[in-house]
Scaffold this active site. Sequence first.
Site, PDB file in Angstrom:
ATOM      1  N   TYR A   1       0.831  -1.197   0.000  1.00  0.00           N
ATOM      2  CA  TYR A   1       0.000   0.000   0.000  1.00  0.00           C
ATOM      3  C   TYR A   1       0.876   1.262   0.000  1.00  0.00           C
ATOM      4  O   TYR A   1       2.093   1.182  -0.104  1.00  0.00           O
ATOM      5  CB  TYR A   1      -0.991  -0.048   1.164  1.00  0.00           C
ATOM      6  CG  TYR A   1      -1.885  -1.261   1.079  1.00  0.00           C
ATOM      7  CD1 TYR A   1      -2.475  -1.625  -0.138  1.00  0.00           C
ATOM      8  CD2 TYR A   1      -2.110  -2.092   2.163  1.00  0.00           C
ATOM      9  CE1 TYR A   1      -3.273  -2.751  -0.256  1.00  0.00           C
ATOM     10  CE2 TYR A   1      -2.911  -3.215   2.065  1.00  0.00           C
ATOM     11  CZ  TYR A   1      -3.489  -3.549   0.852  1.00  0.00           C
ATOM     12  OH  TYR A   1      -4.262  -4.667   0.744  1.00  0.00           O
TER      13      TYR A   1
ATOM     14  N   ARG B   1       3.261  -0.921  11.038  1.00  0.00           N
ATOM     15  CA  ARG B   1       3.369  -2.320  10.612  1.00  0.00           C
ATOM     16  C   ARG B   1       4.209  -2.412   9.344  1.00  0.00           C
ATOM     17  O   ARG B   1       3.971  -1.667   8.383  1.00  0.00           O
ATOM     18  CB  ARG B   1       1.980  -2.913  10.361  1.00  0.00           C
ATOM     19  CG  ARG B   1       1.987  -4.445  10.305  1.00  0.00           C
ATOM     20  CD  ARG B   1       0.583  -5.005  10.147  1.00  0.00           C
ATOM     21  NE  ARG B   1       0.509  -6.365  10.672  1.00  0.00           N
ATOM     22  CZ  ARG B   1      -0.234  -7.331  10.157  1.00  0.00           C
ATOM     23  NH1 ARG B   1      -0.977  -7.112   9.077  1.00  0.00           N
ATOM     24  NH2 ARG B   1      -0.257  -8.529  10.704  1.00  0.00           N
TER      25      ARG B   1
END
Length: 357
Positions: free
Chosen positions: A180, A227
């Site tokens: 992403y 993350r």
Amino acid sequence: MADLFSPVRLGALDLANRVVMAPMTRDRAGPDDEPTELMVEYYRQRASAGLIVTEGTQPSPHGKGYWRTPGIHSPAQVEGWRKVADAVHNAGGRIVVQLMHVGRAAVRANKAADAQTVAPSAIGCPDPIAGPDGVPVPTEMPRALAAHEIPGVIAEYVAAARNARVAGIDGVELHCASGYLPMQFLSSNSNQRTDAYGGAAENRVRFVVETLAALGAAIGPDRVGFRICPGVTFNGMADADPAETYATLLRAVDGMGLAYCHLIHVPNPGFDALDLVRANWSGPVIENCGLTAESAAKVIAEGRADAVSFGYAFIGNPDLVDRLRAGAPLAKADRATFYTGQGDDARGYTDYPTVSG
């Protein structure tokens, strides 16, 4: 010696145990990308986790790429997350929202008509993504962000984090994995910029570093986690030197006082990702990826991680912590119902029984 069921503090977050619910897209948001009453129940059922990290949540309409994923940028969405937070807290749990801007990993039919698809460079995501009918289709070609637009994207993240705190959510996790937008900046193959945000690793990590700094300034760095997944190839990622990229990133953010680093630990030739994190990051670590009860207990006992996260196991076992504590067998999650795209579909979502019935 610490074990899975001992308390731990991650930044400002006091966890009753070290079993974390990993973020998992479930496609159950309402028609305006708002959390539904069904989602409230789903998270309430799993509040015995030391920490719940929510499914990826778009910080703005531009950040959406998948059908029925929730946002946290409209009043209705904030109110929906308030109900989720209240339910989790009333059940004794802690919860952070994972902020997920998908960048180029987007299907036009899944986005609002005026939402744009942007990325560090005008390079398309090669992996198809499911459209509104569940059938995978090619992704939309992104527009490369101009340098002067990048502060605006970071501001969207900041607004989302503030909305999370208004809703009573305990903190946020910046999703820097799975191909992403943040990972698109990090990876050498998807970031072909020649300005201050591209080229050498020190430049490619800049977007993530600036975003984490801005999030920390807005809600407190000890309520912000991130993350990562060094070396993952999902959504067309192919970094030339992930060890260098992530060592550079970790060193750059190590002094910020962030709550935790959440590692998806996949095999890499030439280096071990958990060793890389431990060598370059002094803060708390959540270890994730294919853990069993035995391997999770071992990594905590050895002090290699401060907490461990489970994904699929929490789908089929809302009482996962109790089952792990009792050594009870785990139920198997039904993959056919993972992503129904129906906001009122409880099948395989809130209908899994607890071990006590």
